[in-house]
Design a protein around this motif. Structure first.
Motif, PDB file in Angstrom:
ATOM      1  N   LEU A 189     -15.254 -18.334 -10.479  1.00  0.00           N
ATOM      2  CA  LEU A 189     -14.114 -18.937  -9.770  1.00  0.00           C
ATOM      3  C   LEU A 189     -14.284 -18.841  -8.260  1.00  0.00           C
ATOM      4  O   LEU A 189     -14.003 -19.797  -7.538  1.00  0.00           O
ATOM      5  N   LYS A 190     -14.713 -17.691  -7.790  1.00  0.00           N
ATOM      6  CA  LYS A 190     -14.857 -17.522  -6.334  1.00  0.00           C
ATOM      7  C   LYS A 190     -15.910 -18.482  -5.780  1.00  0.00           C
ATOM      8  O   LYS A 190     -15.745 -19.041  -4.687  1.00  0.00           O
ATOM      9  N   GLU A 191     -16.953 -18.693  -6.543  1.00  0.00           N
ATOM     10  CA  GLU A 191     -17.983 -19.628  -6.100  1.00  0.00           C
ATOM     11  C   GLU A 191     -17.408 -21.044  -5.970  1.00  0.00           C
ATOM     12  O   GLU A 191     -17.685 -21.759  -5.002  1.00  0.00           O
ATOM     13  N   THR A 192     -16.584 -21.443  -6.937  1.00  0.00           N
ATOM     14  CA  THR A 192     -15.930 -22.754  -6.867  1.00  0.00           C
ATOM     15  C   THR A 192     -14.968 -22.799  -5.687  1.00  0.00           C
ATOM     16  O   THR A 192     -14.914 -23.795  -4.949  1.00  0.00           O
ATOM     17  N   ALA A 193     -14.217 -21.722  -5.508  1.00  0.00           N
ATOM     18  CA  ALA A 193     -13.278 -21.655  -4.383  1.00  0.00           C
ATOM     19  C   ALA A 193     -14.018 -21.754  -3.050  1.00  0.00           C
ATOM     20  O   ALA A 193     -13.554 -22.426  -2.121  1.00  0.00           O
ATOM     21  N   ASP A 194     -15.162 -21.086  -2.944  1.00  0.00           N
ATOM     22  CA  ASP A 194     -15.936 -21.138  -1.701  1.00  0.00           C
ATOM     23  C   ASP A 194     -16.367 -22.555  -1.366  1.00  0.00           C
ATOM     24  O   ASP A 194     -16.358 -22.961  -0.198  1.00  0.00           O
ATOM     25  N   ARG A 195     -16.735 -23.337  -2.392  1.00  0.00           N
ATOM     26  CA  ARG A 195     -17.105 -24.734  -2.135  1.00  0.00           C
ATOM     27  C   ARG A 195     -15.896 -25.519  -1.635  1.00  0.00           C
ATOM     28  O   ARG A 195     -16.010 -26.358  -0.731  1.00  0.00           O
ATOM     29  N   ALA A 196     -14.731 -25.233  -2.221  1.00  0.00           N
ATOM     30  CA  ALA A 196     -13.510 -25.903  -1.768  1.00  0.00           C
ATOM     31  C   ALA A 196     -13.174 -25.505  -0.332  1.00  0.00           C
ATOM     32  O   ALA A 196     -12.759 -26.346   0.485  1.00  0.00           O
ATOM     33  N   LEU A 197     -13.378 -24.233  -0.007  1.00  0.00           N
ATOM     34  CA  LEU A 197     -12.997 -23.706   1.305  1.00  0.00           C
ATOM     35  C   LEU A 197     -13.843 -24.268   2.448  1.00  0.00           C
ATOM     36  O   LEU A 197     -13.487 -24.125   3.619  1.00  0.00           O
TER      37      LEU A 197
END
Length: 646
Positions: A189-197
């Motif tokens: 999830l954090k990896e996906t969030a980082d791409r969004a960020l």
């Protein structure tokens, strides 16, 4: 549409009580809701119950001041509920965690303090991208406590979907986790969030829950571990609940339609809470002895209303589960019901049809005697699935509370009411509208249809739980919901009213095939397919045809004990011709092991449509099992080759 009814003998009262309550709410809604709203705690009572001077922008409990976090937690601390369980949680690996109302209150205060330390103020937005763990309701309640506005993004959504929602509401804080468990594997999830960020300039701070303990990237000055922050706060810290106008927004929840930009549905604080409280009370009448299990993810409106705000306001115990229904075995849910003593199960027809496919033996291994009520939500339940649910899970003893409502309505709109009066039940019908809901079935000209004739369901009154507007888009709100018929809420769902006044929901009005000039609802076709003894799940799509305009193609999953064959396909076609008519004959019956679904269990119809048209699949980030769509493509291609040879 079945006329069969199940009376439940002594549990059924004359319908007089329900009619009297409904008529009272329609005749004088302000007096009615003034009485009902007294069940929650107000800092200041309202000056006006309903302001409809700027319709269709209806404002409920104008001038009233309250805090929803206080109503969910603080007010119970003065009662014996203080030490009662608010939540029982089970993770996918099997660990169990509980919070009493007091313990939950302490956690919410600590996170609220962290938010304030980060500079979050009343009206600021918090984006939430978490799996089904207890930090999710804690985050919502902490946001509401300080007057913030939360927007939950389902943890199965892609980086682009997360970024789009964050940017639209201009969130300042994101709460996420390192990962999530999914069918024995860990999801990043954090990896996906980082791409969004990378594309979300308004985010100032990111709080990360350590769930799977996988390695993640943490950006200094922006990213913080949830557990570190919570440890640094005084354990008994108290944050004064922010006094909120009843008409101020509580949350934004984005509905992702098949086309166009997702709509940011904006719900109020006061009207939403009153509606959430009373709809759960009326429909299921839960009390302190119950363990309520709403299986919906909190990323959807069902989880917002009936996993967080309504049960906490009522002061009952809720069960929350992180995993999937059939992992590590196909009886995971029934093991949970037996082990935790679940008393009310509220789930989806999709889940019920999946269990039908697995067979009854998985259910019968377990003692389900603690159950006293069953519920259905999310889509129309076909009569065959209703009967299986009633017979196999309810042992022909338990009423099924079939509910119809939408993200926009905030809570139940049509349902049997176990807490007010249980009417006779008919498999597949959600029965009658709730108090304050004046529902009608209209034809295309805006006139009531004849009994038994299909039309579109509309609501002719306002109600406390209705959306206030669409976030930053009032014109789209007016056009989408009130543009079809003046001053009438357009649901976009087809329905039929039977001679007894029961309402039968038939699915979305845009899910209609036009075959040689005849309009055929996909829900109707799917219901008849599932009524075939070999079929557990079905999805029907329209395929362009040069002669008929459109022809149906049926994707089906077989029940255990049945195998694909040409003889079975012919038998299914014969069944459809006999039950609906030759016009509904599918061009092809595509038999697969699994339909492509989102992680919340909804069939991804646009992917099936893409298979039929040969178009690109597009974003499949919310797809639970990518192998399912590959199987659909391969099976359909092979079937198409066979058809071309004939």
């Amino acid at each position: 549409m079945s006329e069969e009814s199940l009376p439940f003998n002594e549990k059924v009262l004359p319908i007089k009580i329900l009619k009297e309550e409904w008529e009272r709410s329609i005749k004088n809604p302000e007096k009615f809701w003034a009485e009902k709203a007294k069940t929650i705690d107000w800092v200041k009572t309202w000056d006006k119950v309903l302001d409809d001077s700027d319709s269709p922008f209806y404002r409920w409990f104008v001038g009233g001041i309250l805090n929803i976090s206080y109503n969910a937690l603080d007010r119970h601390l003065k009662t014996p509920k203080k030490n009662m369980l608010a939540y029982i949680w089970e993770g996918e690996p099997g660990e169990v965690k509980t919070y009493t109302f007091y313990q939950l209150y302490r956690e919410v205060n600590k996170l609220a303090k962290i938010f304030k330390n980060f500079g979050l103020k009343k009206g600021d937005r918090v984006a939430v991208y978490l799996p089904m763990i207890l930090e999710l309701p804690i985050t919502l309640l902490a946001t509401a406590r300080i007057g913030g506005i939360h927007t939950v993004v389902f943890s199965g959504f892609s980086a682009d979907a997360l970024a789009g929602r964050i940017n639209d509401c201009e969130a300042k804080i994101l709460v996420t986790s390192d990962g999530a468990y999914r069918r024995g594997k860990t999801v990043q999830l954090k990896e996906t969030a980082d791409r969004a960020l990378e594309n979300t300039p308004t985010i100032q701070k990111v709080i990360v829950v350590k769930r799977t303990r996988q390695d993640v990237s943490m950006k200094g000055g922006r990213d913080y571990w949830y557990h570190d922050l919570m440890t640094e706060v005084e354990p008994n810290v108290y944050v004064q609940p922010e006094p909120m106008e009843a008409t101020e927004p509580l949350f934004i929840l984005y509905t992702s339609g098949t086309t166009g930009k997702p709509k940011g549905v904006q719900h109020s604080t006061g009207g939403y809470l009153v509606w959430a409280y009373w709809t759960l009370k009326w429909a299921f009448d839960p009390d302190e002895r119950d363990i309520w299990w709403c299986t919906a993810d909190i990323g959807w409106i069902t989880g917002h209303t009936y996993n967080v705000y309504a049960p906490l306001a009522l002061g009952i115990t809720s069960f929350i589960f992180e995993g999937t229904p059939d992992y590590p075995a196909q009886d995971r849910w029934w093991d949970i019901v037996e082990h935790h003593g679940i008393t009310i199960l509220y789930t989806t027809p999709t889940a019920i049809r999946m269990f039908m496919k697995f067979g009854e033996d998985w259910v019968n291994k377990h003692d389900l005697s603690t159950l006293r009520l069953l519920g259905s939500v999310g889509e129309p339940i076909n009569p065959e699935a209703w009967r299986w649910y009633y017979r196999v899970i309810g042992k022909e003893k338990l009423p099924i509370i079939d509910t119809w409502w939408q993200t926009e309505t905030g809570g139940f709109m049509i349902a049997p009411l176990a807490g007010l009066e249980l009417v006779q039940l008919k498999p597949g019908s959600a029965t009658y509208p709730l108090p304050s809901v004046l529902a009608e079935v209209y034809d295309e000209k805006g006139q009531p249809t004849a009994i038994g004739k299909r039309g579109v369901l509309v609501i002719k009154t306002s109600w406390p739980g209705m959306l206030e507007t669409l976030w930053k888009d009032p014109e789209r709100y007016k056009q989408a919901y009130f543009g079809r018929f003046p001053n009438v809420y357009y649901t976009g769902d087809y329905a039929v009213k039977d001679p007894d006044g029961y309402l039968w929901l038939l699915g979305r009005a845009d899910e209609v095939l036009k075959v040689a000039g005849h309009r055929i609802g996909t829900v109707e076709l799917e219901s008849e397919l599932v009524s075939h003894p070999a079929i557990s799940e079905a999805a029907v799509m329209g395929k362009e045809d040069p002669i008929k305009g459109e022809v149906p193609v049926a994707f089906v999953v077989l029940r255990s004990g049945f195998s694909p064959s040409e003889e079975l396909r012919a038998n299914i076609v014969k069944h459809i011709r006999n039950t609906i008519g030759p016009i509904a004959t599918p061009e092809a019956i595509v038999i697969v092991n699994k339909l492509p679904k989102t992680r919340s269990g909804k069939i991804m119809r646009r992917l099936l449509k893409a298979v039929l048209s040969g178009a690109a699949l597009g974003d499949v980030s919310t797809l639970e099992d990518e192998a399912s769509i590959e199987e659909v493509k391969a099976t359909y291609d092979e079937l198409k080759r066979q058809l071309e040879k004939k």
